[in-house]
Write an enzyme that holds these catalytic residues in place. Structure first.
Site, PDB file in Angstrom:
ATOM      1  N   ILE A   1      66.326  63.149  21.336  1.00 14.66           N
ATOM      2  CA  ILE A   1      65.114  63.932  21.562  1.00 14.66           C
ATOM      3  C   ILE A   1      63.908  63.010  21.470  1.00 14.66           C
ATOM      4  CG2 ILE A   1      63.598  65.653  20.475  1.00 14.66           C
ATOM      5  CD1 ILE A   1      65.930  67.380  19.908  1.00 14.66           C
ATOM      6  N   SER A   2      62.903  63.240  22.308  1.00 12.83           N
ATOM      7  CA  SER A   2      61.646  62.519  22.267  1.00 12.83           C
ATOM      8  C   SER A   2      61.892  61.030  22.559  1.00 12.83           C
ATOM      9  CB  SER A   2      60.951  62.745  20.921  1.00 12.83           C
ATOM     10  OG  SER A   2      59.631  62.267  20.930  1.00 12.83           O
ATOM     11  N   ASN A   3      61.511  60.129  21.669  1.00 15.62           N
ATOM     12  CA  ASN A   3      61.815  58.720  21.907  1.00 15.62           C
ATOM     13  C   ASN A   3      63.320  58.477  21.970  1.00 15.62           C
ATOM     14  OD1 ASN A   3      59.113  58.170  21.930  1.00 15.62           O
ATOM     15  ND2 ASN A   3      59.090  56.948  20.067  1.00 15.62           N
TER      16      ASN A   3
ATOM     17  N   ALA B   1      66.541  65.221  25.630  1.00 14.40           N
ATOM     18  CA  ALA B   1      65.602  66.334  25.479  1.00 14.40           C
ATOM     19  C   ALA B   1      64.199  65.801  25.235  1.00 14.40           C
ATOM     20  CB  ALA B   1      66.028  67.241  24.330  1.00 14.40           C
TER      21      ALA B   1
END
Length: 599
Positions: free
Chosen positions: A272-274, A296
């Site tokens: 998720i994210s980075n 995600a």
């Protein structure tokens, strides 16, 4: 080729050098070579200290106070691990009553097993990243599987535990984590002390996970900012090395079942994210070692799209002034902020309302949606835009702790905001409490002298690192270009999931252009766009956020379920979906129907 200068132990330096000479493994090459991962620390976690929650369970994770240290100055490695697990769960998942975790989706049931952790160095880097593998006692030898989970944001090595652990560990899969060259390995420049492999503090003679060069000056050095390695450019290789370490750890855990290789072990990467950006970068790498990817809200940049540093520095300047146009109550500093923007020629208008409208229209023209702006308001409140810009300017430009082009540095702060030396107790907790990006864990952002009298000075300087033509600005932009993604290799299915209300990493700047470019290159990609979902599941415990927004983690677990069925049983991968969620409303508990999961 550079020798890893941070290591004081000859053996550790030698093995890290071997790692820097390694080539990307193919599926028919063993990935269990221990020489790239030294020293290796193995621990057992059973009974009241499991892999998934360190024995805390749901109630312990929900506790407002972190797990205690018996001695605040000298916590044990076990105590640090337990607090790190508590911190990372709470930083990623919505655990609040009524939020649905462990009821509608997810689990925190105890999973006994073993952990193996080490340091690994990618070719050309001068500092290592952490890798950690959780091997559950119920590991399925018949359907061998490894789920690689790089940390979200700049978190420590367990920063992806809520993303992968609840799905993988009960299923009998091992989970491999990496901090992606960021994490909580802070270094106290005043005391000359940093963090060791087990999380405890060590001095000048210790084999630290991060020591800046030079290790002089005052304040706190943070690995993401000050390693000099621009870790984002190597995110994909961090993920690949974590997968390699997992093969070695499984061989250590089950010597009678060796060898463990990608040709006999399913490898899925999820983040998720980075972490989402990292797994997409891993999908680019040569070699048939990766079976599938689930990403995600990925922080990913492709040609023609706005990179993180561009829209972050724009938001830091303009968003505080623009938000009242959307009916969001202004902060007390907004009139002065808007007036300073006007004086700098960044907005037009003679009245406050006209200046706010100008800021809003500029953001909209740059691709921001109203939904992203509304959700982005929480990043304004937490000063997150500036925090990201300060950290990434240093990382991209490879600047040292005292070389920031805009004069920023990090230090522990007193009650009046002035920098001071860290105490032993504060230092001891960094490994467990830091998020990898100050402010947090007692470490704050110290602005250059004079910035307090000129509130926009620091933000304008950060923006010039994107728009200007100084030597420092060119260094920053070179670092940004080095982190640009390319299309995934053909073969491995990729699922991208993004909340359409994401206000930190808007889908319009990241997932949408990535999916378009990947498909144009012939990659196997599907895209789930989730309405009424923003970036931070952990903020859904705030009543106003929980009433309006849905969590993203259920869609990650669902995508993993679909991917697993495809890999193991030949089930078709899901198609694209724009998911029409139903907000649960004020005071209501989350139900499965609110998620409107695609079928």
């Amino acid at each position: 080729m550079k020798m890893p200068l941070h290591m004081s132990l000859t053996a550790l330096a030698a093995t890290a050098l071997l790692a820097s000479c390694a080539t990307t493994p193919s599926r028919d090459r063993a990935m269990d070579d221990a020489s790239a991962f030294q020293p290796i620390r193995a621990t057992t976690h059973r009974g009241t200290d499991d892999l998934l929650t360190a024995g805390l369970g749901l109630e312990g994770l929900r506790a407002m106070s972190p797990p205690a240290f018996a001695d605040a100055v000298a916590p044990t490695p076990g105590e640090l691990r337990r607090r790190a697990i508590w911190s990372n769960w709470r930083g990623i998942a919505d655990l609040a009553p009524g939020g649905g975790y462990a009821d509608v989706y997810g689990t925190v049931e105890p999973v006994p097993g073993r952990e193996y952790q080490a340091l690994a160095t990618v070719p050309g880097a001068t500092h290592p990243h952490r890798v950690l593998v959780q091997v559950p006692d119920n590991f399925d030898r018949q359907r061998r599987c490894v789920v690689v989970a790089p940390a979200s944001g700049s978190r420590g090595v367990l920063g992806g535990i809520a993303v992968a652990g609840p799905w993988a560990l009960p299923k009998g899969c091992a989970v491999a984590y990496t901090d992606k060259g960021a994490g909580t390995d802070y270094f106290d420049l005043d005391a000359g002390q940093g963090v060791q492999l087990d999380g405890t503090i060590g001095g000048a003679d210790a084999a630290l996970a991060f020591r800046p060069h030079p290790a002089t000056g005052s304040g706190v050095a943070v690995k993401h900012s000050h390693s000099g390695d621009n870790p984002e450019a190597d995110w994909g290789r961090h993920v690949e090395q974590a997968a390699r370490f997992a093969m070695h750890a499984l061989g250590e855990a089950f010597p009678d079942a060796q060898p463990f290789r990608p040709d006999n072990t399913t490898v899925i990467a999820v983040g998720i994210s980075n972490g989402g950006g990292a797994v997409l970068r891993a999908a680019e790498l040569e070699g048939d070692w990766l079976d599938a990817v689930v990403a995600a809200a990925p922080n990913v940049q492709v040609d023609g799209a706005r990179p993180l540093y561009d829209y972050t520095t724009e938001a830091a300047l303009l968003m505080p002034c623009a938000l009242p146009v959307l009916g969001i109550p202004p902060m007390p500093t907004v009139p002065a902020h808007c007036a300073a923007l006007s004086e700098a020629g960044l907005v037009s208008g003679q009245t406050l309302e006209a200046q706010q409208q100008s800021a809003y229209e500029t953001l909209r023209a740059g691709g921001w949606t109203d939904a992203a702006l509304r959700a982005g308001s929480i990043s304004v409140g937490f000063d997150l835009w500036r925090a990201v810009a300060v950290t990434y300017a240093s990382a991209y430009g490879r600047f040292g702790p005292e070389d920031h082009p805009c004069g920023f540095h990090f230090a522990v702060q007193g009650a009046d905001g002035t920098p001071r030396a860290a105490t032993a107790a504060e230092r001891a907790a960094w490994a467990a409490e830091g998020s990898g990006i100050p402010p947090g864990a007692g470490v704050g952002i110290i602005a250059a002298e004079g910035d307090l009298a000129r509130p926009l000075a620091g933000l304008q300087c950060l923006r010039t690192m994107w728009e200007g033509d100084s030597a420092e600005a060119r260094r920053v932009r070179e670092g940004i270009a080095a982190a640009r993604a390319t299309s995934p290799r053909t073969g491995a299915p990729v699922t991208v999931i993004h909340g359409l209300d994401d206000g930190l990493i808007p889908a319009a700047f990241t997932s949408a252009p990535y999916v378009s470019a990947a498909r144009a290159a012939g990659a196997d990609v599907r895209y789930w766009q989730v309405r009424n979902a923003q970036h931070f599941d952990a903020f859904l415990g705030l009543p106003a956020y929980g009433a309006h927004y849905l969590p993203l983690l259920p869609y990650v677990y669902e995508a993993l379920d679909r991917t697993w069925a495809h890999l193991q049983e030949g089930a078709p991968m899901p198609g694209d979906a724009v998911i029409e969620t139903v907000p649960r409303g004020a005071g209501a508990a989350l139900e499965r129907r609110h998620l409107a999961m695609p079928r």
